[in-house]
Write a protein that holds these residues in place. Sequence first.
Motif, PDB file in Angstrom:
ATOM      1  N   ALA A  99       0.845  -1.421   0.124  1.00  0.00           N
ATOM      2  CA  ALA A  99       0.110  -0.178   0.031  1.00  0.00           C
ATOM      3  C   ALA A  99       0.887   1.130   0.098  1.00  0.00           C
ATOM      4  N   LEU A 100       0.608   2.270  -1.053  1.00  0.00           N
ATOM      5  CA  LEU A 100       1.254   3.361  -0.859  1.00  0.00           C
ATOM      6  C   LEU A 100       0.469   4.503  -0.625  1.00  0.00           C
ATOM      7  N   TYR A 101       0.594   5.135   0.458  1.00  0.00           N
ATOM      8  CA  TYR A 101      -0.346   6.181   0.949  1.00  0.00           C
ATOM      9  C   TYR A 101      -0.339   7.427   0.308  1.00  0.00           C
ATOM     10  N   PRO A 102      -1.304   8.426   0.547  1.00  0.00           N
ATOM     11  CA  PRO A 102      -0.787   9.753  -0.043  1.00  0.00           C
ATOM     12  C   PRO A 102       0.597  10.364   0.415  1.00  0.00           C
ATOM     13  N   GLY A 103       1.097  10.897  -0.552  1.00  0.00           N
ATOM     14  CA  GLY A 103       2.397  11.429  -0.293  1.00  0.00           C
ATOM     15  C   GLY A 103       3.713  10.356  -0.433  1.00  0.00           C
ATOM     16  N   ALA A 104       3.183   9.268  -0.694  1.00  0.00           N
ATOM     17  CA  ALA A 104       4.445   8.340  -0.677  1.00  0.00           C
ATOM     18  C   ALA A 104       5.424   8.849  -1.798  1.00  0.00           C
ATOM     19  N   PRO A 105       6.879   8.871  -1.346  1.00  0.00           N
ATOM     20  CA  PRO A 105       7.676   9.394  -2.349  1.00  0.00           C
ATOM     21  C   PRO A 105       8.138   8.175  -3.516  1.00  0.00           C
ATOM     22  N   SER A 189       8.303   1.427  -7.207  1.00  0.00           N
ATOM     23  CA  SER A 189       7.053   2.325  -7.163  1.00  0.00           C
ATOM     24  C   SER A 189       7.479   3.722  -7.363  1.00  0.00           C
ATOM     25  N   SER A 190       6.470   4.299  -7.758  1.00  0.00           N
ATOM     26  CA  SER A 190       6.491   5.878  -8.001  1.00  0.00           C
ATOM     27  C   SER A 190       5.975   6.628  -7.073  1.00  0.00           C
ATOM     28  N   GLU A 191       6.184   8.064  -7.113  1.00  0.00           N
ATOM     29  CA  GLU A 191       5.425   8.830  -6.144  1.00  0.00           C
ATOM     30  C   GLU A 191       3.804   8.801  -6.148  1.00  0.00           C
ATOM     31  N   ASN A 192       3.195   8.746  -5.052  1.00  0.00           N
ATOM     32  CA  ASN A 192       1.594   9.066  -5.092  1.00  0.00           C
ATOM     33  C   ASN A 192       1.297  10.302  -4.895  1.00  0.00           C
ATOM     34  N   ARG A 193       0.789  11.125  -5.969  1.00  0.00           N
ATOM     35  CA  ARG A 193       0.385  12.368  -5.645  1.00  0.00           C
ATOM     36  C   ARG A 193      -0.924  12.507  -5.417  1.00  0.00           C
ATOM     37  N   THR A 194      -1.820  11.431  -5.159  1.00  0.00           N
ATOM     38  CA  THR A 194      -3.244  11.468  -5.049  1.00  0.00           C
ATOM     39  C   THR A 194      -3.617  11.593  -3.547  1.00  0.00           C
ATOM     40  N   ASN A 195      -4.738  11.706  -3.368  1.00  0.00           N
ATOM     41  CA  ASN A 195      -5.320  11.760  -1.733  1.00  0.00           C
ATOM     42  C   ASN A 195      -6.054  10.327  -1.259  1.00  0.00           C
ATOM     43  N   GLU A 196      -5.613   9.265  -2.343  1.00  0.00           N
ATOM     44  CA  GLU A 196      -6.068   8.031  -1.906  1.00  0.00           C
ATOM     45  C   GLU A 196      -4.877   6.914  -1.827  1.00  0.00           C
TER      46      GLU A 196
END
Length: 246
Positions: A99-105, A189-196
């Motif tokens: 799981a990658l949470y919002p803001g994960a780099p 994995s890449s950056e998660n720039r979403t709110n989900e």
Amino acid sequence: MLTTSEKAHLDRYGFLLLESLIPLDTTALLRERSLGLAEAEKEAGKSHTYLANDSAQRVWNLVDKGEVFEEAIQHPKVLAGMTYLLGADCTLSSFTVNALYPGAPDAGLHIDYPLSALPTPRPSFPMVANSVYFLDDFTLENGATSCVPGSHRRLEALPESGVEYADEVQICGPRGSVLIVNGAIWHGSSENRTNEPRVGLLGFFCRSILKPQQAHLKLVSDEVISRATPTLKRLLGLDSQPNMNA
């Protein structure tokens, strides 16, 4: 079985995207269960988090955490990909929620262990491989897996930390897809720039001669073993234990 063109793509690029492989109702159930397990481990103070601000989380030993996971790891098309890469007797190394949470780099590029610990030149044939189950749409914005196509053939090189490679791509696809990845390809994995949260499962496999990441036969319950199919028993390592002759 993999088609001739699918095998050729996997050989050439080091990855293969199998779009919309898992039914959407099953995908939704897997996602719900995955996030529930992740939250329960957080509340119990036993979560396996990583990246900055604990913005990514793993849940381990999924085979022991619900029949829906037992079934998912035995998908015939996924196993066909693993068999093609690792042989008909390949085993499961680990099966985890990712799981990658919002803001994960951006996690950077890597090759999978134990390849990263081997002397060079590394073997030209696959030793380990991953299957990434998309429980959400994987997009450019939410952390879709990055890789450098064809990098599994760079037997003496490793990706450098902080370096941007011109041939790096993100592999996007709809939820229910499964990405087969040769463990020697440069990926991450890449950056998660979403709110989900972006949720996936990682089914990591190895050749039967290698030590898996997890000791499944010590971790999985007797109940799971008793109902396991011959395929699942093999994946858990029942056919590849050390010789006990005295």
